[in-house]
Design a protein around this motif. Structure first.
Motif, mmCIF file in Angstrom:
data_model
loop_
_atom_site.group_PDB
_atom_site.id
_atom_site.type_symbol
_atom_site.label_atom_id
_atom_site.label_comp_id
_atom_site.label_asym_id
_atom_site.label_seq_id
_atom_site.Cartn_x
_atom_site.Cartn_y
_atom_site.Cartn_z
ATOM 1 N N ASN A 57 0.819 -1.213 0.000
ATOM 2 C CA ASN A 57 0.000 0.000 0.000
ATOM 3 C C ASN A 57 0.849 1.258 0.000
ATOM 4 O O ASN A 57 0.348 2.343 0.228
ATOM 5 N N THR A 58 2.162 1.099 -0.223
ATOM 6 C CA THR A 58 3.066 2.244 -0.125
ATOM 7 C C THR A 58 3.104 3.077 -1.398
ATOM 8 O O THR A 58 3.536 4.213 -1.368
ATOM 9 N N GLY A 59 2.712 2.492 -2.527
ATOM 10 C CA GLY A 59 2.834 3.198 -3.793
ATOM 11 C C GLY A 59 4.236 3.093 -4.375
ATOM 12 O O GLY A 59 4.508 3.597 -5.455
ATOM 13 N N ASP A 60 5.160 2.448 -3.652
ATOM 14 C CA ASP A 60 6.522 2.254 -4.134
ATOM 15 C C ASP A 60 6.559 1.109 -5.137
ATOM 16 O O ASP A 60 5.649 0.284 -5.199
ATOM 17 N N ASP A 61 7.617 1.052 -5.893
ATOM 18 C CA ASP A 61 7.789 0.017 -6.916
ATOM 19 C C ASP A 61 8.344 -1.259 -6.264
ATOM 20 O O ASP A 61 9.487 -1.641 -6.489
ATOM 21 N N ILE A 62 7.523 -1.902 -5.435
ATOM 22 C CA ILE A 62 7.898 -3.123 -4.722
ATOM 23 C C ILE A 62 7.024 -4.253 -5.251
ATOM 24 O O ILE A 62 5.803 -4.163 -5.239
ATOM 25 N N MET A 63 7.658 -5.317 -5.727
ATOM 26 C CA MET A 63 6.913 -6.437 -6.312
ATOM 27 C C MET A 63 6.313 -7.361 -5.254
ATOM 28 O O MET A 63 5.162 -7.736 -5.333
ATOM 29 N N MET A 64 7.113 -7.771 -4.272
ATOM 30 C CA MET A 64 6.666 -8.743 -3.270
ATOM 31 C C MET A 64 7.049 -8.273 -1.875
ATOM 32 O O MET A 64 8.176 -7.850 -1.655
ATOM 33 N N SER A 92 13.378 -5.584 -5.821
ATOM 34 C CA SER A 92 12.647 -4.387 -5.411
ATOM 35 C C SER A 92 13.324 -3.623 -4.279
ATOM 36 O O SER A 92 12.945 -2.488 -3.991
ATOM 37 N N ALA A 93 14.313 -4.227 -3.641
ATOM 38 C CA ALA A 93 14.975 -3.591 -2.498
ATOM 39 C C ALA A 93 15.588 -2.253 -2.913
ATOM 40 O O ALA A 93 16.214 -2.146 -3.963
ATOM 41 N N GLY A 94 15.348 -1.228 -2.114
ATOM 42 C CA GLY A 94 15.870 0.097 -2.396
ATOM 43 C C GLY A 94 15.022 0.916 -3.362
ATOM 44 O O GLY A 94 15.402 2.019 -3.721
ATOM 45 N N ASN A 95 13.866 0.398 -3.775
ATOM 46 C CA ASN A 95 13.024 1.101 -4.752
ATOM 47 C C ASN A 95 12.043 2.088 -4.135
ATOM 48 O O ASN A 95 11.166 2.577 -4.832
ATOM 49 N N GLY A 96 12.152 2.386 -2.864
ATOM 50 C CA GLY A 96 11.212 3.306 -2.227
ATOM 51 C C GLY A 96 11.451 4.757 -2.624
ATOM 52 O O GLY A 96 12.424 5.084 -3.307
ATOM 53 N N LYS A 97 10.556 5.621 -2.185
ATOM 54 C CA LYS A 97 10.677 7.052 -2.475
ATOM 55 C C LYS A 97 11.902 7.651 -1.800
ATOM 56 O O LYS A 97 12.513 8.579 -2.306
ATOM 57 N N GLU A 98 12.226 7.140 -0.617
ATOM 58 C CA GLU A 98 13.396 7.598 0.138
ATOM 59 C C GLU A 98 14.552 6.634 -0.101
ATOM 60 O O GLU A 98 14.348 5.445 -0.311
#
Length: 115
Positions: A57-64, A92-98
């Motif tokens: 639900n973060t909106g980040d580009d995280i697959m699993m 997906s690790a490190g793909n967050g907004k921050e």
């Protein structure tokens, strides 16, 4: 696919969690204990660990996303209580907004009585 704990090393061990062919990572972008804390995955005698899928639900580009229970390092007589850690697929690790740090292999503490 079931979660498994993979080990490397003899005296100085590191552990990683995989789900089938997918390598999972701890990422500082998720809630929970800091990434440098020593954590032991709670696996059964065959090395399997329970993974609970978490909706993204973060909106980040995280697959699993998965939650798994780990035992943190503790210096108490009663021992540590299990904590739930969020893991994601390595891609997906490190793909967050921050900006965040992530790791796959978690170093384990050396316990002389175990050897």
């Amino acid at each position: 696919m079931r979660g498994r704990v993979m080990q490397t090393g003899t005296t100085l061990q590191s552990m990683a969690v995989v789900r089938g062919p997918i390598v999972l990572a701890r990422d500082t972008g998720f809630e929970g204990t800091g990434i440098i804390a020593y954590m032991k995955p709670l696996a059964d005698k065959n090395g399997y660990i329970n993974l609970t899928e978490v909706p993204n639900n973060t909106g980040d580009d995280i697959m699993m996303l998965y939650k798994a229970n780990f035992l943190p390092e503790a210096n108490t007589e009663k021992g540590p209580a299990a904590v739930s850690i969020t893991l994601c697929d390595y891609a997906s690790a490190g793909n967050g907004k921050e900006h965040s740090f992530f790791e796959v292999w978690s170093q384990q503490l050396f316990h002389p009585q175990d050897n």
